[in-house]
Design a protein around this motif. Structure first.
Motif, mmCIF file in Angstrom:
data_model
loop_
_atom_site.group_PDB
_atom_site.id
_atom_site.type_symbol
_atom_site.label_atom_id
_atom_site.label_comp_id
_atom_site.label_asym_id
_atom_site.label_seq_id
_atom_site.Cartn_x
_atom_site.Cartn_y
_atom_site.Cartn_z
ATOM 1 N N ILE A 1 27.411 1.803 15.466
ATOM 2 C CA ILE A 1 28.422 2.325 16.390
ATOM 3 C C ILE A 1 27.918 2.254 17.826
ATOM 4 N N LEU A 2 26.628 2.584 17.994
ATOM 5 C CA LEU A 2 26.046 2.553 19.343
ATOM 6 C C LEU A 2 26.131 1.143 19.936
ATOM 7 N N SER B 1 28.169 -1.230 19.173
ATOM 8 C CA SER B 1 29.559 -1.567 19.473
ATOM 9 C C SER B 1 29.937 -1.047 20.846
ATOM 10 N N TRP B 2 29.544 0.192 21.121
ATOM 11 C CA TRP B 2 29.897 0.765 22.424
ATOM 12 C C TRP B 2 29.174 0.060 23.563
ATOM 13 N N ALA C 1 30.961 -3.164 24.238
ATOM 14 C CA ALA C 1 32.232 -2.911 24.926
ATOM 15 C C ALA C 1 31.976 -2.608 26.396
ATOM 16 N N LEU C 2 30.982 -1.779 26.630
ATOM 17 C CA LEU C 2 30.660 -1.383 28.003
ATOM 18 C C LEU C 2 30.238 -2.602 28.833
ATOM 19 N N MET D 1 40.222 -1.424 18.234
ATOM 20 C CA MET D 1 40.380 -0.181 18.976
ATOM 21 C C MET D 1 41.851 0.107 19.243
#
Lengths: 353, 309
Positions: free
Chosen positions: B37-38, B40-41, B44-45, A126
């Protein structure tokens, strides 16, 4: 044969003196010092095993009188009444396992997620993306930023484990309980028929204890899972990508199964930590001798029972508490030994690849 | 022409005949890319959510504990109920003394055991020692207190700083053993071999080559163990108990009497119904966390220097 000098050595000595060289064979002091030092190291190493044995024997022997008196009904009854001299610890055993398992559920979900986030380099990517947009990704200073951010994040998660448990307890008492109380009581009002919500949260209770406990075991899970994930051979990952798998198909289909043993071992060790954790629970669980499924009811754990009863225990109560300590010792030792063995096997497996 | 040859010719004509190229493109409309992608988020969250408590604790400590922070905290004794002011000077001294006792016991013990483990890597005894140390790492802190109660308090006949120090030592020992072993094992083999080649005895090699080279790693282990011990409460509850007085009286330190510590002070005062005591508990928590985190970070800085070299 420390003091015997062989003809060869004598020859060496004469040559050394004759040619004025600076070397010399070890003196008697050096020889004996060497032996003494090695023996000393050996003695301390043996003492480490001795210490573990001593810990078990000390607690076990002090528990014998109580074991004779109460036998195994100590483990299955539900009364704790010092005035009548009736003791049993089923509610405490239940509370210990219940809180630890719930905390383990929350802690491992977040812990493994954090381990994945750290080991897969999400953050670095990122940061790299942002730098690339700014055109700084080849800059001598900024190009190190992704790596540094990863290191910083890893160290910050490790700091979670460094905060003393009594501080977490204080925080739970004055911040977490008031914060979750309205939500818990709302749940109780609406859904009292669900066994988990069958009482209201009047102060300390199982849920705040579980929340704080899960925070405390998370770093253990993250650290060990991350080690397991990092030691997955890169060729497996490359092979999966080469077959056209997406990142998460790779993670779920290849990396997690390969690292599963190490992650499982980490979770078991964290379970051991949760079972033995004392202060946060002693402050947050409410110390009620109660056997209940409710998340909001006060309860008790073995460690919290020891922490609260030991300082004021009378002569007759000490063996009883030692018995409770022995039960806790047995459970945690078993869990820790299983966890350590799983991790050792996982490490051997990773080395073999 | 055989079957296989036919297939080969066909493949040469259009090797990508069966490939659906659209399927390979990254597109949010495709479930597999979208899910990737979902996830991954979500990960991260969750990671950042896991960090929220750390900052929430620090923030609350600075807010509530910082209010009371002053020099008198470090010089005065804990107040009686309903009394104003006061501090926890004796608790800081008590914590330092007890961690000091624990360090005096565990540093020689742990480092020499680490030396033994690093020297005899594969031996059966070495693996048994290593396994014991690993098991001790997960030893519940409250049981260290129970042990010290049985082995020291019951025998010497009273709560004391010595009993507290011994309880803490049990918790510090495994960290020091395992980090020392690691640090010594990391010393390049050529340095050890050079020393042996020059005729040094095992002891000379260890004391003059291995230990100095491994020192940063060993110091890291010691500092981490000290940081952990300083924050431990459970083992002190019924070994050192608590005290409202200084450890030193009439110019003499007596380690055979009940002793205050920061951690136990936080525990005791947080349960009191008096606002002054609760305020003091928060201030003590701030001091304790600063002490622990700074020790921790200093310890880690030693070994990061070593890694860069």
């Amino acid at each position: 044969m420390a003091s015997a000098v062989t003809p060869n050595e004598l020859q060496d000595q004469r040559e050394g003196q004759a040619s004025g060289q600076i070397w010399q064979p070890p003196s008697g002091f050096q020889r004996w010092g060497d032996v003494a030092f090695r023996r000393l190291c050996f003695a301390f190493a043996v003492l480490t095993i001795g210490l573990l044995v001593w810990l078990v024997v000390e607690i076990g022997s002090k528990a014998i009188p109580a074991f004779r008196e109460f036998g195994f009904s100590f483990l299955t009854g539900t009364t704790w009444n010092p005035n009548l001299h009736q003791y049993s610890i089923l509610p405490e055993i239940w509370g210990t396992l219940y809180t630890s398992l719930l905390a383990l559920g929350i802690g491992s979900a977040f812990g493994v997620a954090a381990a994945l986030f750290l080991s897969e380099g999400f953050l670095g990517e990122m940061v790299f993306d942002i730098l690339k947009r700014l055109g700084l990704h080849l800059h001598p200073f900024w190009e190190k930023l992704p790596q540094r951010m990863e290191g910083l994040l890893k160290n910050t998660i490790e700091l979670l484990a460094a905060v003393p448990s009594v501080v977490y307890g204080l925080w739970g008492l004055f911040v977490v309980i008031p914060m979750i109380r309205p939500l818990c009581n709302w749940l109780h009002d609406r859904m009292a028929w669900v066994p988990f919500f069958s009482t209201d949260l009047s102060g300390p209770g199982v849920l705040p204890a579980v929340l704080v406990l899960s925070i405390m075991i998370l770093p253990t899970i993250t650290a060990i899972s991350r080690d397991a994930l990092v030691s997955v051979p890169p060729k497996l990952r490359m092979a999966a990508y080469g077959l056209g798998a997406t990142r998460w198909e790779t993670i779920l289909g290849v990396i997690l199964p390969t690292a599963s043993r190490g992650i499982f071992g980490g979770i078991i060790l964290a379970f051991g930590r949760a079972l033995g954790e004392t202060m946060a629970l002693a402050m947050l669980i409410g110390n009620a001798n109660r056997l209940s499924l409710s998340l909001f009811s006060p309860a008790n754990t073995l460690a919290a029972l020891l922490a609260n009863s030991f300082p004021e225990a009378g002569r007759r109560e000490i063996p009883v508490l030692m018995y409770a300590a022995l039960v806790l010792l047995g459970i945690t030792l078993a869990v820790n030994i299983i966890g350590a063995i799983i991790l050792e096997r996982a490490a051997a497996q990773a080395e073999a690849k | 022409m055989s079957e296989i040859d036919k297939l080969e010719v066909e493949a040469e004509r259009d090797p990508f005949k069966d490939v659906d190229f659209a399927e390979l493109e990254t597109s949010l409309y495709r479930p597999r890319t979208f899910l990737s992608i979902l996830f991954s988020w979500i990960v991260a969250l969750m990671t950042f959510m896991a960090l929220v408590p750390l900052f929430a604790v620090l923030w609350k400590l600075i807010l509530r504990g910082g209010k009371r922070l002053s020099l008198t905290l470090f010089t005065q004794l804990p107040p009686a109920p309903l009394e104003h002011g006061g501090g926890f000077g004796n608790a800081i001294v008590g914590t330092v003394v007890m961690v000091g006792i624990a360090a005096l016991i565990t540093i020689p013990f742990g480092v020499l055991t680490g030396v033994y483990l690093a020297q005899s890597k594969e031996g059966r005894l070495a693996s048994a020692v290593r396994f014991s140390a690993k098991i001790l790492t997960g030893f519940p802190s409250i049981l260290a207190g129970v042990f010290a109660y049985g082995a020291v308090v019951l025998i010497t006949g009273g709560f004391s700083a010595l009993a507290g120090g011994i309880a803490l030592a049990i918790l510090m020992l495994p960290t020091i053993i395992l980090t020392s072993e690691n640090a010594i094992a990391m010393v390049p083999a050529k340095m050890k071999e050079a020393a042996i080649g020059m005729g040094a005895t095992t002891t000379q090699t260890t004391l003059m080559v291995l230990l100095p080279t491994a020192m940063p790693g060993i110091l890291t282990g010691i500092m981490l163990a000290v940081a952990r011990a300083a924050g431990e409460t459970a083992p002190l509850l019924f070994t050192a108990l608590f005290s409202n007085y200084w450890l030193m009286s009439h110019g003499r330190v007596n380690i055979m009497q009940p002793t205050a510590s920061l951690a136990v002070l936080i525990y005791n005062f947080s349960a009191m119904p008096f606002p002054n005591q609760v305020e003091l508990a928060w201030a003590a928590a701030l001091v304790l966390v600063l002490l622990v985190l700074v020790t921790n970070l200093i310890g880690k800085s030693f070994s990061s220097e070593q890694l860069e070299r």
